[in-house]
Design an enzyme around this catalytic site. Structure first.
Site, mmCIF file in Angstrom:
data_model
loop_
_atom_site.group_PDB
_atom_site.id
_atom_site.type_symbol
_atom_site.label_atom_id
_atom_site.label_comp_id
_atom_site.label_asym_id
_atom_site.label_seq_id
_atom_site.Cartn_x
_atom_site.Cartn_y
_atom_site.Cartn_z
ATOM 1 N N LYS A 213 -28.730 9.951 -43.825
ATOM 2 C CA LYS A 213 -29.551 8.922 -44.465
ATOM 3 C C LYS A 213 -31.030 9.133 -44.161
ATOM 4 C CE LYS A 213 -28.166 4.584 -44.379
ATOM 5 N NZ LYS A 213 -27.931 3.177 -43.950
ATOM 6 N N GLU A 219 -27.547 16.648 -35.073
ATOM 7 C CA GLU A 219 -26.430 17.560 -35.307
ATOM 8 C C GLU A 219 -26.385 18.024 -36.753
ATOM 9 O OE1 GLU A 219 -25.097 14.536 -32.129
ATOM 10 O OE2 GLU A 219 -26.246 14.526 -34.001
ATOM 11 N N GLU A 364 -15.641 2.115 -33.049
ATOM 12 C CA GLU A 364 -17.095 1.969 -33.108
ATOM 13 C C GLU A 364 -17.459 0.555 -33.542
ATOM 14 O OE1 GLU A 364 -19.992 5.370 -34.051
ATOM 15 O OE2 GLU A 364 -20.001 4.198 -35.914
#
Length: 564
Positions: A213, A219, A364
């Site tokens: 985004k 990474e 999460e």
């Protein structure tokens, strides 16, 4: 109006919570054999069928009073109001001051959904239409690479929610994919991930989707630059000058400047919004690889599956609401049966990555230790989700589920029809054997086998304890007619909303993820120390300092000229 700031977590002070504790003292030791013996219709009554899914929760350790008390707890925690607040576009992600509107990603264009007074639906469908047009160009062969070859390979580069959803969806819907194209996914910053994904591919026929985004995710950008270098090396030194990157890279991002600087044409940049959390984004432009694989029509069918579950969740009374039931049962198992994990067991090979996808979605979201008001909880929150497809798991970890010392609630997922029928020796189909195992495992977990039953089989007394099954292990079974894009969307939304229900009960923010930040921040310091030319001055703890020095020594011992 903000709530008064409390000094203790509210949940365990509620009378409804205390009523459940008292109820558990009465029912907690009851065996599922007793519950079924007391109600001959239990297996028919404790079921719900809606939006193409059949949910059998009769093998959960509950009775009618349990369910009533759980619903009363949900009402006390204002679950109906919280559901409506999410659909209304309120900023229910409190710590980031954001709306939570993944439901808008799959709503029809005729709906009007507002964020800060702005109707987001035209934006959603504009991106969907652009994705569809782009996908058609690639799938038809109209989109050509730098050398004039058509695209035959697609590699999606992302991490977390930008990877797990697309990977899971591709594997789940592989039967619907365009088989003359290859789809691969790179997420790990370990160079092996990228090297193996590209080893046998022709760069001239390969398209990369960079999913970030902000276009700054370390990474993802590391792997994106590796892909860029791989392409330029394969296509020739002048490839970069001649715009080859724009032919072989597209972006899912909102950072037009970063995308353009990389060499990607911003006309091929597909955005999404801050009201879409990463782990809830697979039906946004993050799903571009999914659309390329299965086509725009099938992708829209998947969105329709999401939407019917959204509508069911929003409008169905609590007692027959699939995600509400799933969520409340999860609270019961986690907080009253003290079950710290949940096994998700799809009896469908195409869903082999579904448990991994749910790990992020659930853990999460609900792996939180403070309430919305920042108060440390005095109760367990998110359980650990894990699993494997059946029947593989039966020959590994089912031993612990059946005879171990821990309660592991199980979700069995099966389909009435297979996408790959194969005849079996008994004259039926292999799919019959698969589903026979699903049904049998739920029965065995629930009822077990008593010592008397084992003895009646002629088992030597010395082996009786080893061959006894206690049973009373809770499970839920979910059945659908067939794995399709529509049913996959419905199934995912079921779990999405179940996670939300649990978060509401626990009074936590299911939509932030501050827990991923600390390690990433520390890694920025560590990478500088690992790559320093000279021995760095280290100020960590003794373990961390030693590990940094040990790694540098191991790495440098492989360099030419290093001392033996």
């Amino acid at each position: 109006m903000s709530r008064p700031h409390p000094t203790t977590a509210r949940l365990t002070t509620l009378s409804q919570w205390k009523a459940l504790q008292q109820h558990f003292a009465q029912i907690g030791q009851k065996h599922l054999r007793e519950l079924f013996a007391a109600d001959s219709q239990r297996g028919e009554q404790l079921t719900v069928e809606a939006v193409g899914l059949y949910l059998d929760y009769s093998k959960q350790r509950v009775d009618a009073d349990t369910l009533r008390l759980l619903r009363e707890l949900a009402q006390a925690c204002e679950l109906p109001q919280r559901i409506e607040a999410m659909f209304r576009g309120d900023k229910i992600n409190r710590t980031e001051d954001r709306a939570v509107l993944h439901v808008a990603l799959r709503a029809p264009s005729s709906e009007k959904i507002l964020v800060d007074g702005h109707d987001v639906m035209p934006d959603v469908h504009e991106v969907l239409d652009r994705m569809a047009a782009f996908s058609e160009r690639v799938r038809s062969g109209a989109w050509l690479g730098h050398t004039g070859k058509r695209i035959r390979n697609v590699i999606s580069i992302g991490i977390g929610g930008s990877d797990l959803g697309p990977v899971m969806a591709y594997e789940a819907l592989r039967d619907y994919s365009q088989r003359d194209m290859t789809f691969r996914f790179v997420s790990n910053v370990d160079g092996t991930d990228f090297a193996e994904a590209t080893r046998d591919l022709d760069a001239a026929e390969t398209l990369f989707i960079i999913c970030s985004k902000t276009f700054t995710t370390l990474e993802t950008l590391t792997n994106a630059h590796a892909a860029r270098a791989w392409c330029i090396k394969a296509l020739g030194d002048d490839a970069e000058k001649n715009g080859a990157i724009a032919k072989h890279f597209v972006a899912v991002s909102t950072n037009a400047e970063g995308v353009s600087k990389f060499g990607i044409d911003t006309a091929n940049m597909f955005g999404f919004w801050d009201w879409v959390g990463g782990r809830y984004s697979m039906d946004s432009s993050i799903g571009l690889s999914t659309m390329l694989a299965i086509g725009a029509d099938h992708f829209r069918e998947m969105l329709a599956g999401f939407h019917v579950m959204d509508e069911h969740f929003r409008r169905t009374p609590l007692e027959s609401n699939l995600p509400v039931l799933m969520g409340l049962l999860a609270v019961w198992n986690n907080n009253f049966l003290d079950a710290a994990t949940v096994a998700v067991l799809p009896y469908e090979q195409y869903l082999k990555r579904f448990p991994a996808y749910l790990q992020q979605l659930t853990m999460e979201s609900n792996g939180k230790h403070v309430t919305l008001d920042g108060i440390h909880v005095d109760y367990a929150t998110g359980p650990i989700y894990w699993g494997e497809p059946g029947t593989n798991g039966q020959h590994s970890f089912y031993q612990l589920i059946h005879q171990g010392t821990r309660i592991v609630p199980c979700d069995f997922i099966g389909f009435g029809q297979t996408l790959n029928p194969l005849p079996a020796q008994n004259g039926g189909d292999q799919h019959d054997l698969l589903i026979a195992n699903l049904i049998a495992q739920g029965e065995a977990l629930a009822f077990g086998k008593t010592a008397a039953e084992v003895r009646a089989e002629g088992t030597p007394e010395v082996l009786v304890p080893h061959r006894t099954f206690e049973g009373n292990r809770p499970s839920t079974t979910i059945l659908a007619p067939k794995l399709t894009p529509h049913s996959l969307g419905t199934l995912i939304a079921l779990y999405e909303h179940s996670v939300f229900v649990q978060g509401v009960i626990w009074d936590i923010d299911s939509f932030d993820q501050w827990g991923v930040e600390l390690g990433k921040q520390l890694a920025k310091t560590t990478i500088a120390e690992l790559t320093a030319k000279d021995e760095p001055e280290l100020a960590h703890d003794s373990s961390t300092n030693t590990l940094i020095r040990r790694y540098r020594k191991l790495r440098d011992s492989q360099k030419p000229g290093a001392a033996a």
